[in-house]
Every structure is written in structure tokens, then in C-alpha cells.
Design a protein around this motif. Structure first.
Motif, PDB file in Angstrom:
ATOM      1  N   GLY A 197       0.061  11.222   6.027  1.00 15.79           N
ATOM      2  CA  GLY A 197       1.295  11.608   6.697  1.00 15.79           C
ATOM      3  C   GLY A 197       2.259  10.450   6.647  1.00 15.79           C
ATOM      4  N   LEU A 198       3.530  10.713   6.959  1.00 15.69           N
ATOM      5  CA  LEU A 198       4.490   9.618   6.895  1.00 15.69           C
ATOM      6  C   LEU A 198       5.647   9.806   7.871  1.00 15.69           C
ATOM      7  CD1 LEU A 198       7.040  10.940   5.182  1.00 15.69           C
ATOM      8  CD2 LEU A 198       5.597  10.405   3.229  1.00 15.69           C
ATOM      9  N   GLY A 200      14.444  10.361   1.475  1.00 23.38           N
ATOM     10  CA  GLY A 200      14.619   9.510   2.640  1.00 23.38           C
ATOM     11  C   GLY A 200      14.026   8.146   2.393  1.00 23.38           C
ATOM     12  N   ILE A 201      14.056   7.301   3.407  1.00 20.46           N
ATOM     13  CA  ILE A 201      13.453   5.969   3.331  1.00 20.46           C
ATOM     14  C   ILE A 201      12.188   5.993   4.175  1.00 20.46           C
ATOM     15  CG2 ILE A 201      13.730   3.525   3.877  1.00 20.46           C
ATOM     16  CD1 ILE A 201      16.705   3.823   3.431  1.00 20.46           C
ATOM     17  N   VAL A 202      11.042   5.879   3.533  1.00 17.71           N
ATOM     18  CA  VAL A 202       9.761   5.930   4.238  1.00 17.71           C
ATOM     19  C   VAL A 202       9.551   4.614   4.978  1.00 17.71           C
ATOM     20  CG1 VAL A 202       7.264   6.112   3.978  1.00 17.71           C
ATOM     21  CG2 VAL A 202       8.782   7.569   2.611  1.00 17.71           C
ATOM     22  N   THR A 203       9.303   4.711   6.283  1.00 14.76           N
ATOM     23  CA  THR A 203       9.162   3.524   7.129  1.00 14.76           C
ATOM     24  C   THR A 203       7.757   3.361   7.704  1.00 14.76           C
ATOM     25  OG1 THR A 203      10.105   4.861   8.915  1.00 14.76           O
ATOM     26  CG2 THR A 203      11.587   3.340   7.761  1.00 14.76           C
ATOM     27  N   ALA A 204       6.901   4.357   7.521  1.00 11.70           N
ATOM     28  CA  ALA A 204       5.503   4.230   7.958  1.00 11.70           C
ATOM     29  C   ALA A 204       4.679   5.301   7.264  1.00 11.70           C
ATOM     30  CB  ALA A 204       5.368   4.365   9.473  1.00 11.70           C
ATOM     31  N   MET A 205       3.400   5.036   7.133  1.00  6.46           N
ATOM     32  CA  MET A 205       2.496   5.971   6.469  1.00  6.46           C
ATOM     33  C   MET A 205       1.147   5.945   7.157  1.00  6.46           C
ATOM     34  SD  MET A 205       1.264   5.899   2.482  1.00  6.46           S
ATOM     35  CE  MET A 205       2.914   6.250   1.888  1.00  6.46           C
ATOM     36  N   ALA A 206       0.554   7.121   7.318  1.00  3.73           N
ATOM     37  CA  ALA A 206      -0.834   7.228   7.754  1.00  3.73           C
ATOM     38  C   ALA A 206      -1.714   7.194   6.510  1.00  3.73           C
ATOM     39  CB  ALA A 206      -1.060   8.513   8.535  1.00  3.73           C
ATOM     40  N   VAL A 207      -2.609   6.225   6.440  1.00  3.22           N
ATOM     41  CA  VAL A 207      -3.447   6.000   5.267  1.00  3.22           C
ATOM     42  C   VAL A 207      -4.884   6.382   5.590  1.00  3.22           C
ATOM     43  CG1 VAL A 207      -4.327   4.269   3.659  1.00  3.22           C
ATOM     44  CG2 VAL A 207      -1.970   4.144   4.457  1.00  3.22           C
ATOM     45  N   SER A 208      -5.471   7.206   4.745  1.00  3.09           N
ATOM     46  CA  SER A 208      -6.865   7.587   4.880  1.00  3.09           C
ATOM     47  C   SER A 208      -7.741   6.477   4.297  1.00  3.09           C
ATOM     48  CB  SER A 208      -7.112   8.903   4.143  1.00  3.09           C
ATOM     49  OG  SER A 208      -8.476   9.252   4.176  1.00  3.09           O
ATOM     50  N   VAL A 264       6.648  12.140  -2.034  1.00  3.60           N
ATOM     51  CA  VAL A 264       5.978  11.408  -3.101  1.00  3.60           C
ATOM     52  C   VAL A 264       6.844  11.500  -4.352  1.00  3.60           C
ATOM     53  CG1 VAL A 264       3.937  11.289  -4.572  1.00  3.60           C
ATOM     54  CG2 VAL A 264       3.696  11.819  -2.133  1.00  3.60           C
ATOM     55  N   GLN A 265       7.193  10.376  -4.942  1.00  2.00           N
ATOM     56  CA  GLN A 265       8.031  10.331  -6.149  1.00  2.00           C
ATOM     57  C   GLN A 265       9.319  11.142  -5.967  1.00  2.00           C
ATOM     58  OE1 GLN A 265       5.773  11.311  -9.688  1.00  2.00           O
ATOM     59  NE2 GLN A 265       4.833   9.304  -9.736  1.00  2.00           N
ATOM     60  N   HIS A 266      10.009  10.914  -4.845  1.00  2.00           N
ATOM     61  CA  HIS A 266      11.295  11.550  -4.683  1.00  2.00           C
ATOM     62  C   HIS A 266      12.218  10.621  -3.910  1.00  2.00           C
ATOM     63  CE1 HIS A 266      14.230  14.852  -4.445  1.00  2.00           C
ATOM     64  NE2 HIS A 266      13.548  15.339  -5.468  1.00  2.00           N
ATOM     65  N   VAL A 314       0.841  -1.194   0.000  1.00  2.00           N
ATOM     66  CA  VAL A 314       0.000   0.000   0.000  1.00  2.00           C
ATOM     67  C   VAL A 314       0.880   1.248   0.000  1.00  2.00           C
ATOM     68  CG1 VAL A 314      -1.778   1.272   1.270  1.00  2.00           C
ATOM     69  CG2 VAL A 314      -1.843  -1.231   1.190  1.00  2.00           C
ATOM     70  N   VAL A 315       1.926   1.247   0.829  1.00  2.00           N
ATOM     71  CA  VAL A 315       2.818   2.401   0.943  1.00  2.00           C
ATOM     72  C   VAL A 315       3.553   2.661  -0.371  1.00  2.00           C
ATOM     73  CG1 VAL A 315       4.906   3.267   2.078  1.00  2.00           C
ATOM     74  CG2 VAL A 315       3.108   2.171   3.437  1.00  2.00           C
ATOM     75  N   GLY A 316       4.162   1.622  -0.940  1.00  2.00           N
ATOM     76  CA  GLY A 316       4.937   1.801  -2.157  1.00  2.00           C
ATOM     77  C   GLY A 316       4.099   2.335  -3.296  1.00  2.00           C
ATOM     78  N   ASN A 317       2.882   1.841  -3.446  1.00  2.00           N
ATOM     79  CA  ASN A 317       2.020   2.289  -4.530  1.00  2.00           C
ATOM     80  C   ASN A 317       1.594   3.735  -4.341  1.00  2.00           C
ATOM     81  OD1 ASN A 317      -1.103   2.318  -5.680  1.00  2.00           O
ATOM     82  ND2 ASN A 317       0.327   1.226  -7.001  1.00  2.00           N
ATOM     83  N   ALA A 318       1.276   4.124  -3.106  1.00  2.00           N
ATOM     84  CA  ALA A 318       0.879   5.511  -2.845  1.00  2.00           C
ATOM     85  C   ALA A 318       2.028   6.471  -3.117  1.00  2.00           C
ATOM     86  CB  ALA A 318       0.383   5.654  -1.406  1.00  2.00           C
ATOM     87  N   LEU A 319       3.260   6.088  -2.726  1.00  2.00           N
ATOM     88  CA  LEU A 319       4.407   6.963  -2.926  1.00  2.00           C
ATOM     89  C   LEU A 319       4.728   7.151  -4.406  1.00  2.00           C
ATOM     90  CD1 LEU A 319       6.839   5.827  -0.098  1.00  2.00           C
ATOM     91  CD2 LEU A 319       5.516   7.945  -0.214  1.00  2.00           C
ATOM     92  N   ASP A 320       4.291   6.234  -5.260  1.00  2.00           N
ATOM     93  CA  ASP A 320       4.544   6.367  -6.694  1.00  2.00           C
ATOM     94  C   ASP A 320       3.295   6.809  -7.452  1.00  2.00           C
ATOM     95  OD1 ASP A 320       6.635   6.424  -8.434  1.00  2.00           O
ATOM     96  OD2 ASP A 320       6.445   4.350  -9.072  1.00  2.00           O
ATOM     97  N   ARG A 321       2.282   7.311  -6.719  1.00  2.00           N
ATOM     98  CA  ARG A 321       1.079   7.893  -7.317  1.00  2.00           C
ATOM     99  C   ARG A 321       0.271   6.873  -8.109  1.00  2.00           C
ATOM    100  NH1 ARG A 321       2.399  13.099 -10.574  1.00  2.00           N
ATOM    101  NH2 ARG A 321       0.140  13.026 -10.817  1.00  2.00           N
ATOM    102  N   GLY A 322       0.084   5.699  -7.519  1.00  2.00           N
ATOM    103  CA  GLY A 322      -0.801   4.718  -8.134  1.00  2.00           C
ATOM    104  C   GLY A 322      -2.260   5.116  -7.969  1.00  2.00           C
ATOM    105  N   ASP A 323      -3.133   4.448  -8.705  1.00  2.00           N
ATOM    106  CA  ASP A 323      -4.575   4.712  -8.644  1.00  2.00           C
ATOM    107  C   ASP A 323      -5.302   3.522  -8.056  1.00  2.00           C
ATOM    108  OD1 ASP A 323      -4.358   7.228  -9.802  1.00  2.00           O
ATOM    109  OD2 ASP A 323      -4.559   6.443 -11.836  1.00  2.00           O
ATOM    110  N   GLY A 324      -6.239   3.787  -7.155  1.00  2.00           N
ATOM    111  CA  GLY A 324      -7.105   2.745  -6.626  1.00  2.00           C
ATOM    112  C   GLY A 324      -8.399   2.670  -7.410  1.00  2.00           C
ATOM    113  N   CYS A 325      -9.347   1.922  -6.890  1.00  2.00           N
ATOM    114  CA  CYS A 325     -10.656   1.792  -7.543  1.00  2.00           C
ATOM    115  C   CYS A 325     -11.592   2.944  -7.181  1.00  2.00           C
ATOM    116  CB  CYS A 325     -11.308   0.468  -7.127  1.00  2.00           C
ATOM    117  SG  CYS A 325     -10.512  -0.976  -7.841  1.00  2.00           S
ATOM    118  N   ILE A 326     -11.209   3.730  -6.180  1.00  2.00           N
ATOM    119  CA  ILE A 326     -12.094   4.774  -5.695  1.00  2.00           C
ATOM    120  C   ILE A 326     -11.536   6.156  -5.970  1.00  2.00           C
ATOM    121  CG2 ILE A 326     -13.241   5.688  -3.630  1.00  2.00           C
ATOM    122  CD1 ILE A 326     -12.975   2.737  -2.541  1.00  2.00           C
TER     123      ILE A 326
END
Length: 466
Positions: A144-145, A185-193, A180-182, A123-135
Motif C-alpha cells: 500500500g502507499l 502523484g508523489i509517493v511519500t510512504a509505502m507499506a512494504v511486505s 506503479v510506473q506512473h 526501497v520505495v523508488g525501486n519497487a515503484l519502477d518494478r525492480g527485482d530483489g533476490c527473492i
């Protein structure tokens, strides 16, 4: 440390990219282990390339962008740190998969914005690369991260505190989008809505003649711009461009004479009913639109070809669609399967004239390289669509991968020439796509920011960098 210089480990990539050499692999499982690894690597001037689950299929899979990186596999960091079922947020680590988070959310008032990829993608990797979900686009899920910087320090953004609690947006600048797309740093956690579980989920599906795609896009765009009362991401997809001759391939069951409109309408019974009525009115001039169906997603059975899409619309991830498209029975087979594919992800127009012009230009490239492609418009907003262009090839044909890469390269140039910038890049183009679309002053700012946080440029070199 595991030696990854062996060819069989280096070349696991469904896209058939030029193999990269790697210095090894590390598998930290905690924040403290990541911090210690970063400090050791910076002292030794080792370049680090983090991955989450490595299922970046079509764009390089788990391979770094440059040679001689120490790959940091974060798949073992797979804890759901916290779950707020009142406000609708989860704080998760990079190794948490769609399958894992969806299981935690089962029987709660919330669901996950599921992507059409494998259930075991991050979930984290896809969000950081601007993937699209079904919604919606996954960037809207990113609240947040937590990230480890090149000196081993830890920063949190967007209202995520050092204890892993998410409070919501707080006063002051929010640095979340900077990660996002940079490669800061190394992202180790993310707050997901999370997404409120709706009363009704209607699944829109219709197949229409190929020559109606421009008109249909304009009609659906008008529906969205006029005010769609329901939630959900509509897609115009499965539009194929095939060459007139040569050795080419598309997934089984794809009909080049048709395209598909697909996506959920989510909300109350009344909201979904109104959205369906407005969508049908918008499409009234489109030939074939009378066959459009809106089904209750919960009633689509396992034998229905739309079953996987119905599951995803309900926040249930599945691998069935990926397996069917690539002719495999397990995601472990994708990087070594018979079918290869590449992804090209541009911003796309949403009206008829520019769409027809763009498709005609892409058809010339398809014919020149005797390689087929399939186009999808993810209608994430009212202005532009996120495009997904998939290029398929037979990995057993000697020059097929080369022709596919040439088609992607030419397609990239054609798209930009027609005003369609790239919004998400593969490992061959991640830096060039930034350079081509960013002003000199903007590049200078990115360079100063990267230099301030990572003066030796040792974190994710080449990833969307200046």
C-alpha cells in the motif's frame, strides 16, 4: 532552492544521456512540506519531478525525463514510520535505503527482499519502477502507499491508513498498482511486505558453456513450472555478447564463453534439500551442470567472489557487486567513473528456441555498433523472465557513448520485433515504451485518469505517461 542549471550538476549520469536542463531542486523532509511544495508549484505552473535517492543508474540516474523540471529530492524523507513484527510489514518513506531498513530488521524474524544494486538505493523508488530483489519481484513487496496528488491532497491505498498504520488489503478497489510506473502523484510512504527469515538459505551457483544457455533456461523453467518447493529468485546471468572487432569493454572477470546460474533456495532444511535435488534432475541434460554447487549462504566467506551474493540472499544489502562491475570504490564515483553503462529491461522467453533466435538477433546489433552487452534472466515467474541487458562503454572513448545508445535503441526494436516487450524504461524511452505496447483505448483511459488527477500535467511529465 539550489540552481541545477550548471553543466557539472546537469551531466552526472553514468549512462551518458543527453543532459536535461532543470529549474532547481527542493528537498522536503515531511509530508506537509511536500504538500505545500506541490500547491506552490501548481499555482506557479512549475513542473515537478520527484526522485528518491537518484541512483537509477543505467536508466538516467537522477535526471528528469523532460527539461525545466523542479527536481523534488525525497532523500531526506527517511523515516521508518512503523514496523509490524507480527504480521511482517514496514511502513517507510522514499529516502529509506536498503541499508537502513535491513539494519532495523537485523535480529528479527523478518528480512528485506534485497536487490543487487547499491545498499543506499531507495526501497520505495525501486519497487515503484518494478525492480527485482533476490527473492521475488519488488512489486510483490508493495502492499500500500501514501501519495500527494497535484492539488496537494493526500491519498492512501491498499489498507495503509492516514495515520500510517497498515491493516492489510481492505474491501473495495485497490489503487496501489495505478501508482506503479506512473505519474499520478508523489509517493511519500509505502507499506512494504517483508520476508520471513528462513531456517536455511542455499546459494545456487554454476558456470556453464555459452552454447548451453537455451537448454539451461528451458531446464530451469521446467523446474519452476513443475513446482519449486523453496523460495528465492533464480537467475541465468553473465551471458555476454561481444563484437568481433572494435573498441569495446565488459566488467573485469567476465568470460564471454560462459554463463552463470545463480540464486537462493530458501526454506526449511528439508525444503531446500528437496529443491536442490529437483533442480539437479531438471539440469541433468545440460552440459556443465554437474559442476553446480549449492552452498550454505551463511558460510560463504568475505574472500569468496560470491560473498556479496550470499549477503544479499540473507537480506543484507551490499555495494560490492556494483563497485566490482563498474571499477569504482564508492557509489559516489559511479556517475563520474571511467566505465559507463546503459540498461535495457525486456520481458524474455524461457525456452531454448526463442532464446537462441533472440541472442542471434542481438549479436548482429552488437557487431554493427562494436559494443558489448551482458544479458541476465530474472526468473520471477513460471511464464516469462524479467530480462536485464547491460551495455558497457568506455566514457573516455569519444564515440563510445553514442554507439552504446545506438545499440540500446536497436536492441529495443529487435526485442519488440521478437515479441519481447519492455517492462521498465529509461528516461529516453519511458513514454514511447508505453505507447508502443498499449492499445488506443488503453492510452485514452490513462490520459483521462492523468487529466482528472493532474489536469495541467505538471507531475513527472513524460514518466510512463500517455
Amino acid at each position: 532552492m539550489q540552481d541545477l542549471s550548471r553543466p557539472e550538476l546537469r551531466s552526472r549520469d553514468v549512462g551518458g544521456h543527453q543532459p536535461r536542463t532543470v529549474a532547481g531542486i527542493e528537498t522536503p523532509r515531511t509530508l506537509d512540506e511536500v504538500r505545500a511544495l506541490v500547491r506552490q508549484a501548481m499555482a506557479a505552473k512549475l513542473r515537478l519531478y520527484p526522485i528518491s535517492t537518484g541512483r537509477n543508474w543505467g536508466m538516467g540516474s537522477a535526471m528528469p525525463i523532460t527539461d525545466d523540471n523542479l527536481v523534488v529530492d525525497l532523500g531526506g524523507m527517511n523515516r521508518v514510520r512503523s514496523l509490524d513484527l507480527e504480521a511482517g510489514f514496514a511502513v517507510i518513506e522514499p529516502g529509506v535505503t536498503q541499508r537502513q531498513l535491513a539494519a532495523v530488521l537485523r535480529d528479527t524474524p523478518w528480512m528485506l527482499n534485497v536487490t543487487a544494486s547499491c545498499a543506499d538505493t531507495s526501497v520505495v523508488g525501486n519497487a515503484l519502477d518494478r525492480g527485482d530483489g533476490c527473492i521475488r519481484s519488488r512489486v510483490h513487496d508493495l502492499a500500500g502507499l501514501e501519495a500527494v496528488l497535484a492539488d496537494g491532497s493526500v491519498v492512501t491505498t491498499g489498507g495503509l491508513d492516514p495515520a500510517g498504520r497498515y491493516h492489510g488489503r481492505v474491501a473495495g478497489p485497490d489503487l496501489t498498482p495505478a501508482f506503479v510506473q506512473h505519474n499520478l502523484g508523489i509517493v511519500t510512504a509505502m507499506a512494504v511486505s517483508l520476508v520471513p527469515r528462513p531456517q536455511t538459505i542455499g546459494l545456487v551457483h554454476g558456470r556453464m558453456p555459452r552454447d548451453q544457455v537455451g537448454v539451461a533456461l528451458g531446464a530451469v523453467s521446467g523446474f519452476l513450472r513443475g513446482g519449486n518447493p523453496a523460495d528465492g529468485l533464480l537467475r541465468v546471468r553473465e551471458l555476454s555478447l561481444a563484437p568481433s572487432g572494435g573498441d569495446w569493454m565488459l566488467p573485469a572477470g567476465v568470460d564471454p564463453s560462459l554463463f552463470t546460474i545463480l540464486g537462493p533456495l530458501m526454506g526449511s532444511d528439508a525444503t531446500v534439500e528437496l529443491a536442490e535435488e529437483l533442480l539437479r534432475k531438471a539440469l541433468i541434460e545440460v552440459e556443465g551442470a554437474e559442476a553446480l554447487r549449492v552452498m550454505d549462504a551463511a558460510e560463504v566467506g568475505p574472500d569468496d567472489p560470491l560473498y556479496s551474493r550470499a549477503l544479499m540472499a540473507q537480506g543484507i544489502p551490499t555495494c560490492r557487486g556494483v563497485h566490482n562491475a563498474l571499477g569504482v570504490t564508492s557509489c559516489a564515483q559511479i556517475d563520474e567513473g571511467a566505465m559507463g553503462f546503459l540498461a535495457l529491461l525486456p520481458l524474455m522467453p524461457m525456452h531454448a528456441r526463442k532464446t537462441d533466435q533472440l541472442l542471434a538477433a542481438l549479436q548482429t546489433a552488437v557487431d554493427a555498433h562494436s559494443t558489448a552487452l551482458m544479458v541476465e534472466w530474472n526468473l520471477v515467474g513460471k511464464h516469462l523472465a524479467n530480462g536485464v541487458i547491460q551495455i558497457f562503454f568506455d566514457r573516455g572513448t569519444p564515440d563510445a557513448a553514442h554507439r552504446a545508445h545506438q545499440l540500446r535503441n536497436d536492441g529495443n526494436c529487435l526485442l519488440r520485433g521478437n515479441g519481447c516487450a519492455i517492462y521498465r524504461s529509461d528516461i529516453d524511452h519511458a513514454a514511447a515504451d508505453v505507447w508502443s505496447e498499449t492499445s488506443t483505448a488503453g492510452l485514452g483511459m490513462l490520459h483521462r485518469l492523468k487529466t482528472a488527477l493532474d489536469p495541467d500535467g505538471l507531475l513527472s511529465p513524460g514518466r510512463y505517461g500517455a
